[in-house]
Design a protein around this motif. Structure first.
Motif, short mmCIF file in Angstrom:
data_model
loop_
_atom_site.label_atom_id
_atom_site.label_comp_id
_atom_site.label_asym_id
_atom_site.label_seq_id
_atom_site.Cartn_x
_atom_site.Cartn_y
_atom_site.Cartn_z
N SER A 99 0.84 -1.20 0.00
CA SER A 99 0.00 0.00 0.00
C SER A 99 0.88 1.25 0.00
CB SER A 99 -0.97 -0.01 1.18
OG SER A 99 -0.27 0.12 2.38
N LEU A 102 1.89 1.86 -3.47
CA LEU A 102 0.82 2.50 -4.23
C LEU A 102 0.75 4.00 -3.93
CD1 LEU A 102 -2.11 -0.10 -4.06
CD2 LEU A 102 -0.68 0.48 -6.02
N ASP A 106 0.81 7.36 -6.26
CA ASP A 106 -0.55 7.90 -6.21
C ASP A 106 -0.65 9.15 -7.09
OD1 ASP A 106 -3.06 7.71 -3.98
OD2 ASP A 106 -2.86 9.57 -5.12
N PRO A 107 -1.56 9.13 -8.07
CA PRO A 107 -1.63 10.27 -8.99
C PRO A 107 -2.03 11.58 -8.29
CG PRO A 107 -3.43 8.72 -9.40
CD PRO A 107 -2.51 8.06 -8.44
N LEU A 108 -2.84 11.46 -7.25
CA LEU A 108 -3.29 12.66 -6.55
C LEU A 108 -2.13 13.30 -5.77
CD1 LEU A 108 -6.13 13.99 -6.05
CD2 LEU A 108 -6.10 12.82 -3.85
N PHE A 135 -2.49 16.12 3.51
CA PHE A 135 -3.15 14.80 3.51
C PHE A 135 -3.37 14.33 4.94
CE2 PHE A 135 -2.04 14.21 -1.02
CZ PHE A 135 -3.27 13.77 -1.45
N PHE A 139 -6.85 13.19 6.86
CA PHE A 139 -7.09 11.89 7.50
C PHE A 139 -7.37 12.04 9.00
CE2 PHE A 139 -5.23 10.08 3.64
CZ PHE A 139 -6.11 9.05 3.43
N MET A 142 -10.98 12.55 9.95
CA MET A 142 -11.97 11.52 9.65
C MET A 142 -12.59 10.94 10.91
SD MET A 142 -10.48 9.45 6.46
CE MET A 142 -10.37 10.22 4.85
N TYR A 146 -9.87 3.95 12.44
CA TYR A 146 -8.95 3.20 11.59
C TYR A 146 -8.37 4.10 10.51
CZ TYR A 146 -7.28 0.16 7.89
OH TYR A 146 -6.51 -0.42 6.92
N MET A 147 -9.24 4.92 9.91
CA MET A 147 -8.78 5.83 8.87
C MET A 147 -7.85 6.89 9.45
SD MET A 147 -9.56 5.05 5.92
CE MET A 147 -10.63 3.98 4.99
N LEU B 16 -7.21 -0.46 3.89
CA LEU B 16 -6.08 -0.50 2.95
C LEU B 16 -6.15 -1.63 1.93
CD1 LEU B 16 -2.77 0.39 4.80
CD2 LEU B 16 -3.97 1.67 3.04
N SER B 20 -6.34 -0.95 -1.97
CA SER B 20 -5.18 -1.36 -2.77
C SER B 20 -5.61 -2.27 -3.92
CB SER B 20 -4.16 -2.12 -1.92
OG SER B 20 -3.76 -1.34 -0.83
N VAL B 23 -7.17 -0.09 -6.66
CA VAL B 23 -6.17 0.69 -7.40
C VAL B 23 -5.38 -0.21 -8.35
CG1 VAL B 23 -4.06 2.07 -7.17
CG2 VAL B 23 -5.98 2.47 -5.63
N ASN B 43 -10.78 9.46 -7.80
CA ASN B 43 -9.95 8.79 -8.80
C ASN B 43 -9.68 7.32 -8.40
OD1 ASN B 43 -7.89 7.95 -10.49
ND2 ASN B 43 -6.75 9.87 -10.36
N ARG B 45 -7.53 5.35 -9.41
CA ARG B 45 -6.11 4.98 -9.38
C ARG B 45 -5.37 5.60 -8.20
NH1 ARG B 45 -7.24 5.31 -14.81
NH2 ARG B 45 -6.76 3.43 -15.98
N SER B 46 -6.10 6.32 -7.36
CA SER B 46 -5.46 6.97 -6.22
C SER B 46 -5.89 6.34 -4.90
CB SER B 46 -5.78 8.47 -6.22
OG SER B 46 -5.40 9.03 -4.98
N ILE B 47 -4.95 5.69 -4.24
CA ILE B 47 -5.24 5.02 -2.97
C ILE B 47 -5.69 6.03 -1.92
CG2 ILE B 47 -2.76 5.04 -2.35
CD1 ILE B 47 -3.20 2.37 -0.94
N LEU B 48 -5.08 7.21 -1.94
CA LEU B 48 -5.42 8.23 -0.94
C LEU B 48 -6.81 8.81 -1.20
CD1 LEU B 48 -1.96 10.00 -0.83
CD2 LEU B 48 -2.96 8.61 0.97
N ASP B 49 -7.09 9.08 -2.49
CA ASP B 49 -8.38 9.65 -2.86
C ASP B 49 -9.51 8.69 -2.47
OD1 ASP B 49 -9.53 11.92 -3.82
OD2 ASP B 49 -9.53 11.32 -5.92
N MET B 51 -9.50 6.32 -0.18
CA MET B 51 -9.66 6.18 1.27
C MET B 51 -10.48 7.33 1.84
SD MET B 51 -6.44 4.38 3.07
CE MET B 51 -5.13 5.45 2.57
N MET B 52 -10.39 8.47 1.17
CA MET B 52 -11.13 9.64 1.66
C MET B 52 -12.63 9.50 1.46
SD MET B 52 -8.68 12.77 0.70
CE MET B 52 -6.97 12.68 1.12
#
Lengths: 392, 88
Positions: A99, A102, A106-108, A135, A139, A142, A146-147, B16, B20, B23, B43, B45-49, B51-52
């Motif tokens: 993870s 990833l 991450d694109p973002l 970021f 988080f 939230m 867990y998040m 996660l 994952s 993604v 998105n 392809r975005s793990i962070l996006d 999760m939000m």
């Protein structure tokens, strides 16, 4: 993350002071003892507090910053892949590392960094630090605990990139060897929960308090620890020999051989006096008028069972379940919590003893902690569930 | 563009492992893929996006894909939701 770049504090002192006669003192720092003992070992600086350089760059330098960022991502990726290779046996560790890999792509996250280096014409370090911070704030806000805990993962990836950008050595807790004295800005409870007295000789941190969770855990694990040691991350370098005097609250940096011998002796005496105190361990907890009492200790992590046994505890008074959650990436299942309770070679089970109510304490409202606690709640018929485990 | 609704049916929700898996699956397609909760589009392809989205068990999400392999992409994702992302 750190504010604007600050000048490095003076590091002009010699690494080792000349030794003239026995009893001469090397330089030392002072701190507050949170877990007693003496540790003699090699320092490993595990500093979360990075000083982030912040400066503007020219149009031309933007390309250099972007190239630097790109190279850093490749290096970080290699490191994570290497770590993954080392931990192939542990499915959970592999999943965490995957993870993180990833997140690296991450694109973002990465898109934001690239766009801002271009748009704001700032150095890569300051932009990465800001994006990671943003970021983390999202988080942290939230609802799901867990998040919220995922902040640690985002930070971990962020620090890896920053360390690589600034070419600072990355120290993971996995690499900590025996006789290591961990030096850090602040240790999180989940980090301490990963440690064991076998692996780490002592802890010294810049911030923290006697009642901080990290300190409570260190005491429980029997790891000597000091907090509030100002600038310890800067004054001590990885590889320095240090004596952690967690009786008088001192960190001796690169001590003389005489001091090492002296402290080894003090350490031995401490062990002897501790053993003398423990000699009464086998005695029954009985008052002068013949009333039997249950002697139970409160614990946070399963590893503490060993130390409370050594102190002659007959059982567990209160099990703080939150560390079972904090030290794992997924919430532990009911089965997993029960496993912790039964992993001792001889059966560990809960049971009522005399004065059960006197020792009755509620389990803290750990996230989802009610799960395992309910069983006892039902048994005892109490409104606040009680976790009581007896070692036999 | 292809769009389908999917129910988050695994006990742990968008933790996660689930995210994952999504993604990784999205990265195999050419189409642009988004997952949305009440119009809040993220998105794929975005793990962070993802999760939000804070999608826990019982949340209904809309999967959208736009591109040459959009149908295949949405089918694959819906299957992942159905098998609860491999969670037992």
């Amino acid at each position: 993350m750190d504010g604007p770049a600050q000048p490095e504090p003076d590091q002009g002192q010699p690494a080792v002071e000349p030794v003239s006669e026995a009893g001469s003192r090397s330089r030392f720092l002072t701190g507050v003892v949170v877990s007693e003992g003496i540790a003699i070992g090699t320092a490993q600086v595990h500093s979360e507090k990075l000083r982030i350089p912040r400066y503007e760059v020219t149009e031309l330098e933007v390309k250099l910053e972007l190239a630097k960022f790109d190279r850093t991502l490749a290096v970080s990726r290699e490191q994570l892949l290497g770590l993954k290779q080392q931990h192939l046996g542990s499915e959970q560790t592999v999943r965490i590392l995957e993870s993180q890999l990833l997140m690296l792509t991450d694109p973002l996250f990465m898109g934001d960094v690239i766009q801002r280096i271009r748009g704001e014409r700032r150095n890569a370090e300051s932009v990465v630090a800001d994006v990671v911070d943003e970021f983390c704030r999202t988080f942290e806000a939230m609802e799901d605990p867990y998040m919220r805990e995922r902040v640690a993962d985002v930070q971990d990836v962020g620090y890896r990139i920053l360390r690589n950008l600034m070419q600072k050595e990355y120290i993971s807790l996995d690499k900590v060897g025996p006789n290591t004295v961990l030096v850090c800005h602040q240790l999180s409870p989940s980090e301490v929960a990963q440690l064991s007295a076998k692996k780490v000789a002592g802890l010294a941190s810049e911030v923290g308090g006697v009642t901080s969770h990290a300190a409570i855990l260190a005491r429980g694990l029997g790891i000597p620890a000091l907090v509030g040691v100002q600038d310890v991350c800067v004054r001590v370098n990885s590889g320095d020999r240090v004596i952690l005097d967690c009786v008088n609250g001192r960190v001796h940096i690169n001590p003389s051989q005489e001091e090492v011998v002296e402290y080894a002796d003090v350490k031995k005496r401490l062990v002897v006096s501790r053993e003398r105190l423990l000699a009464g361990e086998a005695l029954e907890a009985r008052t002068a008028d013949g009333l039997d009492l249950w002697l139970r200790a409160n614990i946070s992590v399963p590893a503490e069972v060993d130390s409370i046994r050594a102190f002659g505890a007959q059982g567990v008074g209160l099990l703080r379940t939150e560390y079972l959650y904090l030290s794992s990436t997924t919430p532990p299942s009911e089965g997993g919590v029960l496993l912790h309770r039964h992993e001792r070679p001889d059966p560990v089970h809960h049971g009522g003893g005399p004065h059960e109510r006197a020792a009755g304490r509620g389990v803290r409202d750990a996230p989802g902690g009610g799960l395992a606690a309910h069983q006892d709640g039902r048994r005892c018929g109490q409104a606040r569930p009680d976790r009581r485990v007896v070692l036999r | 563009m292809v769009s389908r609704r999917a129910l988050v049916s695994n006990r742990l929700g968008f933790h996660l492992r689930a995210v994952s898996t999504i993604v990784e699956a999205c990265s195999k397609f050419k189409a642009g893929i988004t997952l949305a909760r009440d119009g809040d589009r993220r998105n794929g392809r975005s793990i962070l996006d993802l999760m939000m989205l804070e999608a826990d068990m019982g949340t209904v999400l809309t999967i959208e894909a736009d591109g040459v392999d959009e149908t295949e992409a949405v089918d694959t994702l819906v299957k992942l939701f159905e098998c609860r992302f491999g969670e037992e």
